[in-house]
Structure formats: structure tokens, C-alpha cells
Enzyme design. Structure first.
Site, PDB file in Angstrom:
ATOM      1  N   HIS A   1      -0.975 -10.780  -0.919  1.00 49.31           N
ATOM      2  CA  HIS A   1      -0.082 -10.509  -2.055  1.00 49.31           C
ATOM      3  C   HIS A   1      -0.739  -9.618  -3.108  1.00 49.31           C
ATOM      4  O   HIS A   1      -0.521  -9.778  -4.307  1.00 49.31           O
ATOM      5  CB  HIS A   1       0.452 -11.811  -2.666  1.00 49.31           C
ATOM      6  CG  HIS A   1       1.532 -12.409  -1.828  1.00 49.31           C
ATOM      7  ND1 HIS A   1       1.248 -13.197  -0.738  1.00 49.31           N
ATOM      8  CD2 HIS A   1       2.875 -12.307  -1.906  1.00 49.31           C
ATOM      9  CE1 HIS A   1       2.378 -13.561  -0.176  1.00 49.31           C
ATOM     10  NE2 HIS A   1       3.390 -13.034  -0.862  1.00 49.31           N
TER      11      HIS A   1
ATOM     12  N   HIS B   1       5.113   0.450  -0.510  1.00 48.30           N
ATOM     13  CA  HIS B   1       5.773  -0.465   0.419  1.00 48.30           C
ATOM     14  C   HIS B   1       4.769  -1.531   0.861  1.00 48.30           C
ATOM     15  O   HIS B   1       3.598  -1.458   0.508  1.00 48.30           O
ATOM     16  CB  HIS B   1       6.352   0.284   1.630  1.00 48.30           C
ATOM     17  CG  HIS B   1       5.318   0.914   2.512  1.00 48.30           C
ATOM     18  ND1 HIS B   1       4.645   2.081   2.172  1.00 48.30           N
ATOM     19  CD2 HIS B   1       4.820   0.535   3.713  1.00 48.30           C
ATOM     20  CE1 HIS B   1       3.795   2.391   3.150  1.00 48.30           C
ATOM     21  NE2 HIS B   1       3.877   1.461   4.083  1.00 48.30           N
TER      22      HIS B   1
ATOM     23  N   HIS C   1       3.635  -4.795   3.956  1.00 46.25           N
ATOM     24  CA  HIS C   1       3.644  -5.258   5.345  1.00 46.25           C
ATOM     25  C   HIS C   1       3.243  -6.724   5.406  1.00 46.25           C
ATOM     26  O   HIS C   1       2.546  -7.228   4.520  1.00 46.25           O
ATOM     27  CB  HIS C   1       2.636  -4.474   6.199  1.00 46.25           C
ATOM     28  CG  HIS C   1       2.935  -3.027   6.314  1.00 46.25           C
ATOM     29  ND1 HIS C   1       3.898  -2.523   7.146  1.00 46.25           N
ATOM     30  CD2 HIS C   1       2.384  -1.957   5.684  1.00 46.25           C
ATOM     31  CE1 HIS C   1       3.926  -1.199   7.038  1.00 46.25           C
ATOM     32  NE2 HIS C   1       3.022  -0.834   6.146  1.00 46.25           N
TER      33      HIS C   1
ATOM     34  N   HIS D   1       0.854  -1.196   0.000  1.00 46.91           N
ATOM     35  CA  HIS D   1       0.000   0.000   0.000  1.00 46.91           C
ATOM     36  C   HIS D   1       0.880   1.232   0.000  1.00 46.91           C
ATOM     37  O   HIS D   1       2.103   1.143   0.008  1.00 46.91           O
ATOM     38  CB  HIS D   1      -0.968  -0.008   1.199  1.00 46.91           C
ATOM     39  CG  HIS D   1      -0.335   0.342   2.514  1.00 46.91           C
ATOM     40  ND1 HIS D   1      -0.987   1.035   3.492  1.00 46.91           N
ATOM     41  CD2 HIS D   1       0.898   0.100   3.015  1.00 46.91           C
ATOM     42  CE1 HIS D   1      -0.208   1.190   4.549  1.00 46.91           C
ATOM     43  NE2 HIS D   1       0.946   0.627   4.279  1.00 46.91           N
TER      44      HIS D   1
ATOM     45  N   GLU E   1      -0.317  -3.901  11.572  1.00 41.33           N
ATOM     46  CA  GLU E   1       0.450  -3.528  10.385  1.00 41.33           C
ATOM     47  C   GLU E   1       1.916  -3.907  10.573  1.00 41.33           C
ATOM     48  O   GLU E   1       2.598  -4.292   9.627  1.00 41.33           O
ATOM     49  CB  GLU E   1       0.306  -2.025  10.141  1.00 41.33           C
ATOM     50  CG  GLU E   1       0.900  -1.564   8.837  1.00 41.33           C
ATOM     51  CD  GLU E   1       0.546  -0.126   8.556  1.00 41.33           C
ATOM     52  OE1 GLU E   1      -0.351   0.100   7.725  1.00 41.33           O
ATOM     53  OE2 GLU E   1       1.161   0.768   9.177  1.00 41.33           O
TER      54      GLU E   1
ATOM     55  N   CYS F   1       5.939   6.703   4.316  1.00 38.75           N
ATOM     56  CA  CYS F   1       4.726   5.920   4.027  1.00 38.75           C
ATOM     57  C   CYS F   1       4.034   6.371   2.739  1.00 38.75           C
ATOM     58  O   CYS F   1       3.147   5.680   2.240  1.00 38.75           O
ATOM     59  CB  CYS F   1       3.751   5.986   5.197  1.00 38.75           C
ATOM     60  SG  CYS F   1       4.361   5.102   6.646  1.00 38.75           S
TER      61      CYS F   1
END
Length: 149
Positions: free
Chosen positions: A73, A27, A29, A14, A137, A23
């Protein structure tokens, strides 16, 4: 009050388009999802679920069907993040999930709650319902949403 909780994990990318820190960059998580259900314990002799609020494998099956397999994914992108949406659409077969909120952990938790609430509500006539959802997260940062009583 008796509750049960099932934990699942998935990976997703995201970005937070207007954020002041890193952010704002693309990137990902390793998200951890905790699903807490409430309801009456099933009391039906001979039933596979006798003595349970819901079988943990059934919790996983529904979560995977409605949310985890959809988000895992994938890239979770805000519908108004047009530059990133155009980029993702240019990649053949890319797994992209467009949501109507900026994909912060708070908004993702709220979206996940709405999706899963519909999947679990009163499946057995025992008052089964989603009580709480926690979305991690990172190991140190998460959002929690609890149903209104």
C-alpha cells in the site's frame, strides 16, 4: 538440488515515467512475490526446524519485515521522477518508497532480490540463501531473478 518457495502478496502503485503506453500514468497492481530458498536441511534433534531448510512462517516474517510491509500500500517512485515525488510529498503521511530505478517489474524484482538476499543469507550456518525471486505484476506478466551460482 532441494529448494523451498513461499508466496506472498502486496498492493502498490507506480508509474513508468517515459513509457509510450498507459503505464506512464499513476496506477497500481496486486503483486505476487515468490521467494525460493536453497540450503541444507536442518538436522538437529529436538529443534523446531528439524527436517526443514527454513520454517515457512520464518520466511514470511523476514519478507514482511524487510520488504512486504515496506512496499505494501505504498507508491513506488523513481528517485528522478520529480513531479510525482513532489506531488506525493505534498500529501501528509503518504506512504512513498523512493527507489533508484524506474519501477518496472524487472527493476522491482532486482531491488527486492537485493533486499531479501541480505535478509536470508546463511541465517543458520547451513548455507541458506535466496536462490530465486519471482515478482508477478499481473497474473500474466512477471520477472524472475536467480542468484549466480
Amino acid at each position: 538440488m532441494l529448494t523451498i518457495t513461499r508466496k506472498l502478496e502486496f498492493d502498490a502503485g507506480h508509474r513508468i515515467p517515459d513509457h509510450k503506453s498507459q503505464c506512464r500514468n499513476l496506477h497500481g497492481h496486486r503483486y505476487t512475490l515468490e521467494i525460493t530458498l536453497i540450503g541444507d536441511v536442518i538436522d538437529v534433534e529436538g529443534s523446531s526446524d528439524n527436517g526443514m531448510i527454513m520454517d515457512f512462517s520464518d520466511i514470511k516474517t523476514l519478507a514482511n519485515e524487510h520488504l512486504v510491509n515496506v512496499w505494501d500500500h505504498s507508491f513506488l517512485v523513481y528517485e528522478k521522477d520529480t513531479k510525482v515525488r513532489e506531488f506525493l510529498e505534498s500529501i501528509p503521511g503518504h506512504k512513498t518508497v523512493v527507489i533508484n530505478r524506474i519501477p518496472t517489474v524487472e527493476n522491482l524484482a532486482q531491488t527486492a532480490f537485493e533486499i531479501l538476499n541480505a535478509a536470508y543469507t546463511d541465517r543458520y550456518g547451513t548455507g541458506l540463501r535466496l536462490h530465486k525471486l519471482v515478482l508477478h505484476e499481473t497474473p500474466n506478466c512477471w520477472a524472475e531473478i536467480t542468484a549466480d551460482s
